[in-house]
Design an enzyme around this catalytic site. Structure first.
Site, PDB file in Angstrom:
ATOM      1  N   ARG A 161      12.743 -43.925  26.985  1.00 54.37           N
ATOM      2  CA  ARG A 161      11.971 -43.224  25.962  1.00 54.37           C
ATOM      3  C   ARG A 161      11.992 -41.729  26.230  1.00 54.37           C
ATOM      4  O   ARG A 161      11.998 -41.294  27.386  1.00 54.37           O
ATOM      5  CB  ARG A 161      10.505 -43.692  25.965  1.00 54.37           C
ATOM      6  CG  ARG A 161      10.334 -45.192  25.857  1.00 54.37           C
ATOM      7  CD  ARG A 161       8.854 -45.568  25.767  1.00 54.37           C
ATOM      8  NE  ARG A 161       8.051 -44.944  26.817  1.00 54.37           N
ATOM      9  CZ  ARG A 161       7.928 -45.412  28.056  1.00 54.37           C
ATOM     10  NH1 ARG A 161       8.584 -46.514  28.411  1.00 54.37           N
ATOM     11  NH2 ARG A 161       7.158 -44.804  28.925  1.00 54.37           N
ATOM     12  N   CYS A 168      10.806 -37.959  26.881  1.00 52.70           N
ATOM     13  CA  CYS A 168       9.640 -37.327  27.504  1.00 52.70           C
ATOM     14  C   CYS A 168       8.879 -36.527  26.448  1.00 52.70           C
ATOM     15  O   CYS A 168       9.475 -35.800  25.649  1.00 52.70           O
ATOM     16  CB  CYS A 168      10.107 -36.414  28.633  1.00 52.70           C
ATOM     17  SG  CYS A 168       8.818 -35.394  29.370  1.00 52.70           S
ATOM     18  N   CYS A 227      13.021 -29.960  32.602  1.00 55.70           N
ATOM     19  CA  CYS A 227      11.662 -30.472  32.412  1.00 55.70           C
ATOM     20  C   CYS A 227      10.749 -30.030  33.561  1.00 55.70           C
ATOM     21  O   CYS A 227      11.136 -30.082  34.732  1.00 55.70           O
ATOM     22  CB  CYS A 227      11.669 -31.991  32.320  1.00 55.70           C
ATOM     23  SG  CYS A 227      10.048 -32.693  31.925  1.00 55.70           S
ATOM     24  N   CYS A 255       9.070 -32.372  27.535  1.00 56.27           N
ATOM     25  CA  CYS A 255      10.260 -31.534  27.302  1.00 56.27           C
ATOM     26  C   CYS A 255      10.989 -31.873  26.007  1.00 56.27           C
ATOM     27  O   CYS A 255      11.927 -31.160  25.620  1.00 56.27           O
ATOM     28  CB  CYS A 255      11.214 -31.627  28.493  1.00 56.27           C
ATOM     29  SG  CYS A 255      11.971 -33.261  28.736  1.00 56.27           S
ATOM     30  N   CYS A 287      14.523 -37.173  30.445  1.00 52.98           N
ATOM     31  CA  CYS A 287      14.122 -35.768  30.329  1.00 52.98           C
ATOM     32  C   CYS A 287      15.329 -34.843  30.269  1.00 52.98           C
ATOM     33  O   CYS A 287      16.459 -35.231  30.571  1.00 52.98           O
ATOM     34  CB  CYS A 287      13.264 -35.354  31.528  1.00 52.98           C
ATOM     35  SG  CYS A 287      11.766 -36.308  31.785  1.00 52.98           S
ATOM     36  N   THR A 328       9.587 -45.087  35.338  1.00 56.13           N
ATOM     37  CA  THR A 328       8.751 -44.772  34.176  1.00 56.13           C
ATOM     38  C   THR A 328       9.402 -45.164  32.858  1.00 56.13           C
ATOM     39  O   THR A 328       8.716 -45.282  31.836  1.00 56.13           O
ATOM     40  CB  THR A 328       8.440 -43.264  34.116  1.00 56.13           C
ATOM     41  OG1 THR A 328       9.669 -42.535  33.947  1.00 56.13           O
ATOM     42  CG2 THR A 328       7.741 -42.812  35.395  1.00 56.13           C
ATOM     43  N   ARG A 347       6.894 -33.347  37.403  1.00 56.62           N
ATOM     44  CA  ARG A 347       7.172 -33.555  38.824  1.00 56.62           C
ATOM     45  C   ARG A 347       8.481 -34.308  39.000  1.00 56.62           C
ATOM     46  O   ARG A 347       8.737 -35.293  38.308  1.00 56.62           O
ATOM     47  CB  ARG A 347       6.021 -34.343  39.457  1.00 56.62           C
ATOM     48  CG  ARG A 347       6.174 -34.551  40.954  1.00 56.62           C
ATOM     49  CD  ARG A 347       4.959 -35.284  41.497  1.00 56.62           C
ATOM     50  NE  ARG A 347       5.105 -35.535  42.920  1.00 56.62           N
ATOM     51  CZ  ARG A 347       4.206 -36.175  43.658  1.00 56.62           C
ATOM     52  NH1 ARG A 347       3.087 -36.622  43.071  1.00 56.62           N
ATOM     53  NH2 ARG A 347       4.404 -36.360  44.934  1.00 56.62           N
TER      54      ARG A 347
END
Length: 374
Positions: free
Chosen positions: A66, A68, A41, A71, A37, A33, A44
């Protein structure tokens, strides 16, 4: 500095448990992705092979990840001082190749007393600093042997003062001698037997299916329940690709008979020897499972409390699911906290059968006078 497999496992457990103690100390990025995080967080959890770890939000962003939006990891949070010191000890131990530092030396580097460091380290990591450092040394040894180095050179490079010290620990930590490990297990003999089990209990249904029992000279290395003999044999061949598999012998037959007597409701299982490779955490969980009395059950949280890691409920569940020795390491005795049956590697129906069987085995036998009075 690149982290070791052991320290990454600590961080991964923190992510799986959403442990707030690691807030501000570790961030994880997900390659699929491109997002990073906090360990807490609520999103999933990704697959382990897609995760990398960073010491700061800035480091994660510098690597191209990048933040999240759920969170918001870029917002600063004051880290837990004890966890920060324990992670610093882990990093320090990873740099010590020639020897294992003393508690006094480790305490000096973190401004903690040896007693407090020992207690805090074990509470957070699950093992003592010495056990962690010793596991690191074994990990380094395996890497050197896999690279084709001689055993003598590998011993020197990993800080073993004498080969006898390693060979004393080899069966437990390597699962075989260093020379055998260097050949990827080639030549290791594993005896095995596969048999169809009769229907269980007085109702004669349902059947346990098929049973596979495999062992090295040191003890049982695999006990499996399955639907077909072919399925079980293929799983064994996949697990021990480089070993020499051979039919069972009289000693293995004795262990098999104990298992058959148990499944037939004749007697409880004795303490059979086992020979498995596992992490320190798995060993602690499996030892706790073997301590659950016959005819009783425990919850995953009970086991987590017993091993001194109450936040490791999910990790306990994974250790149960990865148990390679069915029945002998009784992961079927672990249930949900509310009393319901949870997942079982060899099927929920078998789990229910085993628990019912063990209640019968644990029930006191009636004497003649008891029967007469009844």
């Amino acid at each position: 500095m690149q982290r070791s497999i052991l320290s990454e496992e600590i961080l991964w457990q923190a992510v799986l448990q959403r442990d707030p103690a690691f807030e501000g100390l570790v961030f994880y990025g997900v390659s699929s992705t491109g997002i990073y995080c906090r360990p807490t967080c609520s999103s999933r959890k990704p697959q382990r092979d897609r995760v990398c770890f960073f010491d700061s939000a800035a480091a994660a962003e510098a690597a191209g990840y990048r933040p999240c939006k759920r969170c918001v990891p870029q917002e600063a949070i004051a880290p837990d001082a004890n966890v920060a010191k324990v992670l610093a000890v882990c990093r320090y131990l990873e740099t010590q190749v020639d020897s294992i530092p003393t508690l006094a030396e480790l305490g000096h580097t973190t401004a903690m007393s040896p007693t407090h460091l020992q207690r805090t380290f074990k509470q957070i990591v699950g093992v003592t600093p010495f056990q962690y450092a010793d596991a690191l040394r074994i990990e380094r040894l395996k890497q050197h042997l896999r690279q084709g180095e001689t055993i003598a050179d590998a011993l020197y490079e990993t800080g073993y003062g004498a080969s006898s010290r390693l060979y004393e620990k080899a069966p437990k930590q390597l699962g075989m001698t260093p020379a055998t490990y260097q050949r990827a297990g080639e030549g290791k003999q594993i005896r095995y037997a596969i048999m169809q089990l009769p229907p269980w209990g007085t109702t004669k249904q349902p059947s346990f299916g098929w049973l596979l029992v495999a062992a090295t000279q040191q003890g049982l290395c695999s006990v499996r329940l399955g639907e077909t003999a072919l399925e079980l044999e293929q799983e064994l061949q996949q697990e021990f690709k480089a070993a020499q598999l051979q039919p069972d012998d009289p000693e293995l037959q004795q262990w098999v008979q104990h298992l058959l007597d148990y499944l037939g409701g004749v007697q409880a299982l004795p303490a059979l020897p086992i020979d498995v490779q596992a992490t320190a955490f798995q060993i602690r969980v499996w030892e706790a499972l073997r301590a659950i009395p016959l005819g009783t059950t425990a919850s995953y949280s009970d086991i987590a409390q017993q091993i001194g890691q109450p936040k490791s409920v999910r990790a306990v569940a994974r250790a149960c699911a990865s148990n390679p020795i069915a029945l002998v390491i009784p992961c079927h005795r672990v249930i949900q906290k509310g009393g319901g049956l949870s997942g079982y590697r060899w099927g929920i129906d078998r789990k229910q059968e085993l628990l019912s069987l063990e209640k019968q085995l644990a029930a006191p036998e009636k004497t003649d006078s008891d029967q007469a009075e009844g």
